[in-house]
Design an enzyme around this catalytic site. Structure first.
Site, PDB file in Angstrom:
ATOM      1  N   ASP A 147       8.919   7.529   3.179  1.00  0.00           N
ATOM      2  CA  ASP A 147       8.753   7.910   4.573  1.00  0.00           C
ATOM      3  C   ASP A 147       9.499   7.299   5.304  1.00  0.00           C
ATOM      4  O   ASP A 147       9.688   5.802   4.743  1.00  0.00           O
ATOM      5  CB  ASP A 147       6.543   7.210   5.000  1.00  0.00           C
ATOM      6  N   GLY A 160       8.188  -3.948   0.186  1.00  0.00           N
ATOM      7  CA  GLY A 160       8.469  -5.119   0.420  1.00  0.00           C
ATOM      8  C   GLY A 160      10.741  -4.783   0.407  1.00  0.00           C
ATOM      9  O   GLY A 160      11.166  -5.559   0.232  1.00  0.00           O
ATOM     10  N   GLN A 183       5.131  -6.261  -5.228  1.00  0.00           N
ATOM     11  CA  GLN A 183       5.813  -6.416  -4.199  1.00  0.00           C
ATOM     12  C   GLN A 183       6.990  -7.637  -5.519  1.00  0.00           C
ATOM     13  O   GLN A 183       7.077  -6.887  -6.536  1.00  0.00           O
ATOM     14  CB  GLN A 183       4.984  -7.754  -3.662  1.00  0.00           C
ATOM     15  N   ASP A 195      -1.182   3.630   5.515  1.00  0.00           N
ATOM     16  CA  ASP A 195      -0.283   2.696   5.636  1.00  0.00           C
ATOM     17  C   ASP A 195      -1.186   1.738   6.300  1.00  0.00           C
ATOM     18  O   ASP A 195      -2.266   2.223   6.941  1.00  0.00           O
ATOM     19  CB  ASP A 195       1.271   2.283   6.290  1.00  0.00           C
ATOM     20  N   ASP A 208      -1.457  -5.808   1.986  1.00  0.00           N
ATOM     21  CA  ASP A 208      -0.547  -6.474   1.419  1.00  0.00           C
ATOM     22  C   ASP A 208       0.335  -7.480   2.040  1.00  0.00           C
ATOM     23  O   ASP A 208       0.129  -7.302   3.151  1.00  0.00           O
ATOM     24  CB  ASP A 208       0.758  -5.882   0.728  1.00  0.00           C
ATOM     25  N   GLY A 249      -1.337  -1.937   7.721  1.00  0.00           N
ATOM     26  CA  GLY A 249      -1.348  -2.582   8.376  1.00  0.00           C
ATOM     27  C   GLY A 249      -1.135  -3.741   7.806  1.00  0.00           C
ATOM     28  O   GLY A 249      -0.050  -4.434   8.841  1.00  0.00           O
ATOM     29  N   GLY A 250      -0.456  -4.163   6.240  1.00  0.00           N
ATOM     30  CA  GLY A 250       0.114  -6.109   6.448  1.00  0.00           C
ATOM     31  C   GLY A 250       0.992  -5.327   6.625  1.00  0.00           C
ATOM     32  O   GLY A 250       1.654  -6.330   7.762  1.00  0.00           O
ATOM     33  N   PHE A 251       2.710  -4.559   7.124  1.00  0.00           N
ATOM     34  CA  PHE A 251       3.801  -4.139   7.594  1.00  0.00           C
ATOM     35  C   PHE A 251       3.642  -4.542   8.796  1.00  0.00           C
ATOM     36  O   PHE A 251       4.867  -5.314   9.212  1.00  0.00           O
ATOM     37  CB  PHE A 251       4.053  -3.657   6.811  1.00  0.00           C
TER      38      PHE A 251
HETATM   39  C1  LIG Z   1      16.031   4.489  12.910  1.00  0.00           C
HETATM   40  O1  LIG Z   1      15.372   4.186  12.338  1.00  0.00           O
HETATM   41  C2  LIG Z   1      14.460   3.116  12.467  1.00  0.00           C
HETATM   42  O2  LIG Z   1      14.524   2.293  13.857  1.00  0.00           O
HETATM   43  C3  LIG Z   1      14.146   2.567  11.298  1.00  0.00           C
HETATM   44  C4  LIG Z   1      13.109   1.084  11.242  1.00  0.00           C
HETATM   45  C5  LIG Z   1      13.004   0.408  10.120  1.00  0.00           C
HETATM   46  C6  LIG Z   1      13.365   0.856   8.775  1.00  0.00           C
HETATM   47  C7  LIG Z   1      12.717   0.327   7.638  1.00  0.00           C
HETATM   48  C8  LIG Z   1      11.281   0.397   7.511  1.00  0.00           C
HETATM   49  N1  LIG Z   1      11.149   0.060   6.332  1.00  0.00           N
HETATM   50  C9  LIG Z   1      10.105  -0.584   5.421  1.00  0.00           C
HETATM   51  N2  LIG Z   1       9.050  -0.066   6.018  1.00  0.00           N
HETATM   52  C10 LIG Z   1       7.380  -0.575   5.187  1.00  0.00           C
HETATM   53  C11 LIG Z   1       6.281  -0.203   5.028  1.00  0.00           C
HETATM   54  C12 LIG Z   1       5.532  -1.344   4.323  1.00  0.00           C
HETATM   55  N3  LIG Z   1       3.907  -1.110   4.015  1.00  0.00           N
HETATM   56  C13 LIG Z   1       3.256  -2.116   3.579  1.00  0.00           C
HETATM   57  N4  LIG Z   1       2.283  -1.954   3.422  1.00  0.00           N
HETATM   58  N5  LIG Z   1       3.971  -2.601   1.858  1.00  0.00           N
HETATM   59  C14 LIG Z   1       5.054  -3.131   2.216  1.00  0.00           C
HETATM   60  O3  LIG Z   1       6.039  -3.749   2.254  1.00  0.00           O
HETATM   61  C15 LIG Z   1       5.987  -1.902   3.349  1.00  0.00           C
HETATM   62  C16 LIG Z   1       8.264  -2.228   3.768  1.00  0.00           C
HETATM   63  C17 LIG Z   1       8.294  -1.492   4.483  1.00  0.00           C
HETATM   64  N6  LIG Z   1       9.499  -1.150   4.731  1.00  0.00           N
HETATM   65  C18 LIG Z   1      13.803   1.984   8.618  1.00  0.00           C
HETATM   66  C19 LIG Z   1      14.577   2.605   9.862  1.00  0.00           C
END
Ligand SMILES: COC(=O)c1ccc(CCNc2nc3cc4nc(N)[nH]c(=O)c4cc3[nH]2)cc1
Length: 376
Positions: free
Chosen positions: A274, A224, A197, A96, A150, A98-100
């Site tokens: 993931d 997003g 997004q 990934d 992003d 790094g933005g998120f």
């Molecule tokens: C026990 O389970 C947990 O603790 C747990 C914690 C967080 C998530 C949700 C993770 N969600 C998520 N990861 C993300 C990573 C992302 N990376 C980029 N670059 N851009 C995105 O737009 C983005 C959106 C995401 N949405 C799901 C599960």
């Protein structure tokens, strides 16, 4: 002339409704899709050996630019032979950008047109992460599948906020692509994914997907989402977004999800997933099984001699009693995290293998129904 590595490729092998069975070729091997990518944030899938992760059927693990740039540092990993050698994972790695993670972990972060300035949550050191630096870091790590930088905003959010972040991400997509090509990523057979997004606003989702489709990315992520919205909102966004995405390129839904989220998202045209769910939940005493979730913290398991699932191929699910797992969890023993992570990743990979086979056989809907019956 050194032998030119094979170019990044995606082959669509079968479809069943919107569900797709494919395979991705990267410099470190084949990725069978639909694919679940265990999260290895700090160069390790927590509580697992890499051989074990591979034995469960994972073709790719996820690393994080944000964490690895802070510690041990991208240049250091490159000096030590790259991330594959560093963590002894000779198969595909996706990173990934790094933005998120910056928005969810860093302190004192300031985002502007150039990128995002922030202080490390580890030692307070200052950084300026730009689209170009993020691609440079992912190249130093030797990542096979890289992400553009992003801006991912939490939902719910006002439409003009969603639009601003989506349009910034499109400008960063262009800059990320230019840097990736300047670094020779295409010739190395690596892939860079654009990230769609647009929040929960259908017309912004479609505009983002169509704009990115006009740029030459090797794959496309749906970003997003899984940021606090209800499941039906996430699934509705997939229904408007995947049809606007190129049919001949992989589609990766970031951060998703539970077994049900994954089933429903494959049914709506997603190829890659993931999520920290199976690993993090395993470290907190939660076991995923064909019959649903079991919380091993619960005292009702204290005398239960049965294994988690006597029909599973995974020793963690077949060989140990629930009573023993309950004891390990209550005692805070490290083996609890090891066995439950092993069980959970085995369950997730068995689910993915079942989906791949059912799509090939044109029986995805039957498989989806039978899996959900087991949870009832
Ligand atoms: C026990 O389970 C947990 O603790 C747990 C914690 C967080 C998530 C949700 C993770 N969600 C998520 N990861 C993300 C990573 C992302 N990376 C980029 N670059 N851009 C995105 O737009 C983005 C959106 C995401 N949405 C799901 C599960």
């Amino acid at each position: 002339m050194t032998h030119a590595p094979q170019r990044f490729a995606f082959r669509l092998l079968a479809t069943d409704g919107m569900a797709r069975r494919g395979e991705i070729t990267t410099p470190h091997g084949l990725v069978r899709t639909p694919a679940f990518m265990p999260v290895g944030t700090q160069a390790t899938v927590k509580a697992m050996y890499t051989d074990q992760v591979r034995a469960l059927g994972a073709d790719v693990v996820l690393g994080n630019t944000y964490h690895l740039m802070l510690r041990p540092g991208a240049e250091r990993v490159a000096r030590l032979g790259g991330l594959h050698h560093f963590m002894q994972w000779p198969h595909t790695i996706l990173t990934d950008s790094g933005g998120f993670q910056v928005m969810s972990l860093a302190q004192l972060r300031k985002l502007d047109e150039t990128g995002v300035r922030f202080q490390s949550h580890i030692d307070g050191q200052k950084y300026h992460l730009t689209p170009e630096r993020s691609v440079e870091i992912q190249g130093l790590l030797g990542s096979d599948i890289q992400m553009q930088l992003d801006e991912c905003i939490a939902l719910p959010a006002p439409e003009q906020e969603v639009q601003r972040a989506m349009e910034l991400s499109l400008r960063w997509a262009e800059r990320s692509r230019a840097k990736f090509e300047a670094m020779g990523g295409v010739e190395k057979g690596q892939g860079l994914y654009g990230i769609v997004q647009g929040g929960d606003v259908p017309h912004l989702r479609v505009r983002s997907a169509e704009s990115l489709a006009a740029m030459p990315f090797e794959g496309y992520s749906v970003g997003g989402l899984a940021v606090g919205e209800p499941q039906e909102v996430m699934l509705r966004m997939l229904e408007v977004t995947t049809p606007a995405m190129p049919v001949d390129k992989p589609r990766y839904l970031m951060g998703v999800g539970t077994p049900e989220d994954i089933l429903e998202s494959v049914a709506r045209g997603i190829d890659q997933f993931d999520c920290v769910m199976p690993t993090r939940a395993g470290r907190h005493g939660l076991a995923f099984t064909r019959r649903g979730k079991i919380n091993l913290k619960n005292a009702r398991h204290a005398d239960d001699p049965r294994p988690l699932d006597e029909e599973s191929e995974c020793p963690a699910a077949r060989q140990y009693s629930r009573a023993y797992l309950h004891h390990l969890v209550k005692a805070g023993e490290g083996l609890a995290a090891m066995l439950l992570t092993w069980n959970n990743l085995a369950y997730y990979q068995q689910l993915m293998q079942g989906m791949r086979e059912s799509i090939e056989a044109g029986r995805f809907q039957d498989y989806r129904a039978s899996v959900k019956e087991g949870w009832a």
